[in-house]
Design an enzyme around this catalytic site. Structure first.
Site, PDB file in Angstrom:
ATOM      1  N   GLU A 127       0.878  -1.212  -0.069  1.00 19.79           N
ATOM      2  CA  GLU A 127      -0.092  -0.029  -0.073  1.00 19.79           C
ATOM      3  C   GLU A 127       0.859   1.183  -0.032  1.00 19.79           C
ATOM      4  O   GLU A 127       1.411   1.548   1.008  1.00 19.79           O
ATOM      5  CB  GLU A 127      -0.906   0.108   1.214  1.00 19.79           C
ATOM      6  CG  GLU A 127      -1.904  -1.320   1.331  1.00 19.79           C
ATOM      7  CD  GLU A 127      -3.210  -0.972   0.219  1.00 19.79           C
ATOM      8  OE1 GLU A 127      -3.460   0.146  -0.053  1.00 19.79           O
ATOM      9  OE2 GLU A 127      -3.754  -1.994  -0.058  1.00 19.79           O
ATOM     10  N   CYS A 169      -2.217   9.380   2.633  1.00 21.32           N
ATOM     11  CA  CYS A 169      -1.773   9.095   1.551  1.00 21.32           C
ATOM     12  C   CYS A 169      -3.081   9.339   0.102  1.00 21.32           C
ATOM     13  O   CYS A 169      -2.562   9.372  -1.036  1.00 21.32           O
ATOM     14  CB  CYS A 169      -1.630   7.469   1.458  1.00 21.32           C
ATOM     15  SG  CYS A 169      -3.065   6.555   1.927  1.00 21.32           S
TER      16      CYS A 169
HETATM   17  P1  NAD Z   1       8.208   4.717   5.022  1.00 19.99           P
HETATM   18  O1  NAD Z   1       8.128   3.857   3.745  1.00 19.99           O
HETATM   19  O2  NAD Z   1       9.434   5.446   5.335  1.00 19.99           O
HETATM   20  O3  NAD Z   1       7.868   3.677   6.246  1.00 19.99           O
HETATM   21  C1  NAD Z   1       7.168   2.626   6.393  1.00 19.99           C
HETATM   22  C2  NAD Z   1       7.451   1.618   7.402  1.00 19.99           C
HETATM   23  O4  NAD Z   1       8.730   0.879   6.572  1.00 19.99           O
HETATM   24  C3  NAD Z   1       7.780   2.061   8.628  1.00 19.99           C
HETATM   25  O5  NAD Z   1       7.349   1.254   9.787  1.00 19.99           O
HETATM   26  C4  NAD Z   1       9.538   1.959   8.656  1.00 19.99           C
HETATM   27  O6  NAD Z   1       9.865   1.616   9.993  1.00 19.99           O
HETATM   28  C5  NAD Z   1       9.798   0.806   7.667  1.00 19.99           C
HETATM   29  N1  NAD Z   1      10.827   1.102   7.064  1.00 19.99           N
HETATM   30  C6  NAD Z   1      11.524   2.251   6.607  1.00 19.99           C
HETATM   31  N2  NAD Z   1      12.709   2.094   6.061  1.00 19.99           N
HETATM   32  C7  NAD Z   1      12.802   0.738   5.899  1.00 19.99           C
HETATM   33  C8  NAD Z   1      13.690  -0.081   5.300  1.00 19.99           C
HETATM   34  N3  NAD Z   1      14.916   0.543   4.677  1.00 19.99           N
HETATM   35  N4  NAD Z   1      13.673  -1.356   5.470  1.00 19.99           N
HETATM   36  C9  NAD Z   1      12.548  -2.029   5.847  1.00 19.99           C
HETATM   37  N5  NAD Z   1      11.457  -1.270   6.455  1.00 19.99           N
HETATM   38  C10 NAD Z   1      11.895   0.225   6.500  1.00 19.99           C
HETATM   39  O7  NAD Z   1       6.924   5.414   5.060  1.00 19.99           O
HETATM   40  P2  NAD Z   1       6.356   6.418   5.920  1.00 19.99           P
HETATM   41  O8  NAD Z   1       6.967   7.645   5.918  1.00 19.99           O
HETATM   42  O9  NAD Z   1       6.004   5.904   7.177  1.00 19.99           O
HETATM   43  O10 NAD Z   1       4.892   6.829   5.399  1.00 19.99           O
HETATM   44  C11 NAD Z   1       4.460   7.651   4.370  1.00 19.99           C
HETATM   45  C12 NAD Z   1       4.633   7.083   3.257  1.00 19.99           C
HETATM   46  O11 NAD Z   1       3.389   6.072   3.085  1.00 19.99           O
HETATM   47  C13 NAD Z   1       3.954   7.847   2.064  1.00 19.99           C
HETATM   48  O12 NAD Z   1       4.489   7.664   0.910  1.00 19.99           O
HETATM   49  C14 NAD Z   1       2.228   7.498   1.923  1.00 19.99           C
HETATM   50  O13 NAD Z   1       1.883   8.069   0.704  1.00 19.99           O
HETATM   51  C15 NAD Z   1       2.632   6.263   2.112  1.00 19.99           C
HETATM   52  N6  NAD Z   1       1.077   5.806   2.635  1.00 19.99           N
HETATM   53  C16 NAD Z   1       0.544   4.964   2.097  1.00 19.99           C
HETATM   54  C17 NAD Z   1      -0.769   4.481   2.439  1.00 19.99           C
HETATM   55  C18 NAD Z   1      -1.765   3.624   1.436  1.00 19.99           C
HETATM   56  O14 NAD Z   1      -2.539   3.151   2.307  1.00 19.99           O
HETATM   57  N7  NAD Z   1      -1.535   3.384   0.332  1.00 19.99           N
HETATM   58  C19 NAD Z   1      -1.198   4.977   3.680  1.00 19.99           C
HETATM   59  C20 NAD Z   1      -0.403   5.775   4.558  1.00 19.99           C
HETATM   60  C21 NAD Z   1       0.727   6.353   3.845  1.00 19.99           C
END
Ligand code: NAD
Length: 469
Positions: free
Chosen positions: A210, A244
């Site tokens: 997602e 998002c």
């Molecule tokens: P992110 O990708 O930075 O982090 C998401 C998760 O991944 C966190 O739990 C984080 O700890 C983990 N993570 C971060 N780096 C990692 C790595 N290198 N390896 C493994 N895990 C890792 O995203 P965010 O900043 O928490 O959220 C914002 C993003 O999420 C935006 O792009 C937003 O659009 C998207 N989002 C999508 C939805 C949806 O339903 N489609 C909903 C909310 C947010």
């Protein structure tokens, strides 16, 4: 053996014991999750306020009520969803039973983001529990107060043999992902989505991703401008734009831009007062890094409304930008903050071409009182979801699948779609042990004269073509 490997083995053993399969067990865990939401409501409100100044009203709606709705919908329908689904049979299997059995995958990993840290962890969790899986949850470390709350209190409500919360930053999540899970459900950015999918590929683990992106919002010349401004401003500035499915930018004609600016200014003042910094209904950016990133985007185009910032409190005013060019920084990445750029287009076709020249978004919004315009955008573009004459509202329906396409994600969930996402549709055919004579035609030594009979009993025939005429 690392602590993570030990945890996954322990959960897999619990899953293999069959503990999570009975409906009563699943219902009991879901009810317990409901108690968590009831009893920890104030803690959730406090933690989200500390993490990003989320207004309680927004938390009630977007974190608690959505989880409650998903929970109730699942509890209302679980019995039906779990039932085997009998399917059509060919002649050769007429005396047998053929059905789809919804099998849990096993041990599921759910990785959540920080922007709706309760909703985006618990809504998938509800589906995973309903489908009979064991679950490791990994909340975001960025929303650290919610992370702590979830890690310390949620396990008290759920069966510890089958459900666990792991707190981890990037390095530790990388190690966690080295383990073999049976399904990974990830919500976050496209760049981390790629990392997660690569790790999953090593074990051939299926994934739901997602992700995010830039959601276009086309405003046609035929609309009620005041209504449009209120609905767009609400969707853009809810949770200070850290949503998002928020409309990321507006496409409209130059004439509409002028009307929209007046109406957006009115809507923003009506919602947040003359100084939004003093409004209890406007959230803050989650942390320093994110604040710096969003603040830098204010340099694109010209600020028409808002633009004020306060680094200490991570405040960025509800802002509207005009004179934005396609190659400006604000158009190169998902904004994920309270900034709304308006770009002008010359026609509906121009807007559609603009949208189609970019990655496929999570949502497309169109505002028009003309059904033809709405239908054209629906038919000629592609996105995870679509909503006409409003923003965000399509995702409040548990009856609609929620997910992206292309760059905005892979797979979908909510309601029945969550249950299906976390279930393997196992093909089952139960044949009788006797009546062997009926099988004889298919065995070697092959007799070509028996082929027509075999084909007649197993092959699907095309329906009469006249229905097409
Ligand atoms: P992110 O990708 O930075 O982090 C998401 C998760 O991944 C966190 O739990 C984080 O700890 C983990 N993570 C971060 N780096 C990692 C790595 N290198 N390896 C493994 N895990 C890792 O995203 P965010 O900043 O928490 O959220 C914002 C993003 O999420 C935006 O792009 C937003 O659009 C998207 N989002 C999508 C939805 C949806 O339903 N489609 C909903 C909310 C947010």
């Amino acid at each position: 053996m690392s602590a993570h490997t030990e945890l996954v083995s322990r959960l897999r053993a619990a899953w293999l014991s069959g503990k999570t399969r009975p409906m009563e067990y699943r219902v009991a865990q879901l009810e317990a999750l409901g108690r968590f939401l009831d009893e920890k409501k104030q803690d959730i409100l406090d933690a989200t306020a500390l993490d990003m100044g989320k207004p309680p009203f927004e938390v009630e709606l977007s974190e608690i009520s959505i989880c409650r709705s998903e929970l109730n919908h699942t509890l209302n329908n679980l019995g039906t969803w779990m039932k085997d689904k009998h399917v059509e049979k060919n002649w050769a299997t007429q005396l047998d039973s053929a059905f789809i059995h919804k099998d849990p995958y096993g041990v599921v990993l759910i990785i959540g983001p920080w922007n709706y840290p309760i909703n985006l962890l618990l809504v998938p969790l509800i589906g995973a529990i309903a489908a009979g899986n064991c679950v490791v949850m990994k909340p975001s470390e960025i929303s650290r107060n919610v992370e702590r709350l979830v890690a310390e209190t949620l396990p008290r409500y759920l069966d510890k043999d089958c459900f666990a919360v792991v707190t981890a930053g990037t390095e530790e999540t990388t190690r966690l992902l080295e383990n073999k899970f049976d399904y990974i459900f990830f919500t976050g950015s496209p760049s981390v989505g790629r990392i997660v999918m690569t790790a999953a590929a090593k074990h051939l683990t299926p994934v739901t991703l997602e992700l995010g992106g830039k959601n276009p919002c086309y405003v046609s010349d035929t609309c009620n401008v005041q209504n449009v401004a209120r609905r767009v401003a609400w969707g853009r500035f809810f949770n200070a734009g850290q949503t998002c499915v928020a409309p990321d930018y507006v496409l409209c004609s130059l004439e509409m831009q002028e009307k929209l600016l007046v109406a957006l200014r009115e809507a923003i003042t009506e919602f947040y007062g003359p100084n939004p910094q003093e409004s209890p209904d406007f959230a803050r950016i989650v942390g320093d890094k994110h604040f710096q990133r969003v603040q830098a985007l204010l340099r694109s185009g010209r600020v028409a409304i808002g633009g004020q910032t306060d680094a200490q409190t991570h405040y960025i005013a509800p802002t509207v930008l005009v004179d934005v060019q396609q190659d400006d920084p604000v158009m190169q990445e998902e904004i994920f903050g309270p900034i709304l750029p308006i770009l002008t287009v010359t026609s509906l076709d121009d807007a559609i071409a603009f949208i189609n020249a970019r990655e496929r978004p999570l949502a497309i919004y169109v505002f028009s009182s003309c059904k033809k315009v709405v239908n054209q955008v629906l038919e000629k573009t592609s996105s995870g979801g679509f909503c006409a004459n409003d923003t965000i509202m399509h995702m409040t329906l548990t009856s609609l699948p929620f997910g992206g396409i292309g760059q905005s994600g892979l797979g979908h969930y909510h309601g029945h779609y969550s249950f299906d996402t976390f279930s393997h549709p196992r093909a089952a055919l139960l044949r009788g042990a006797g009546r062997e004579a009926l099988n004889t035609p298919r065995y070697p030594p092959y007799a070509p004269r028996r082929l027509p009979l075999l084909r007649a009993t197993t092959e699907t025939k095309r329906r009469a073509a006249c229905t097409l005429l």
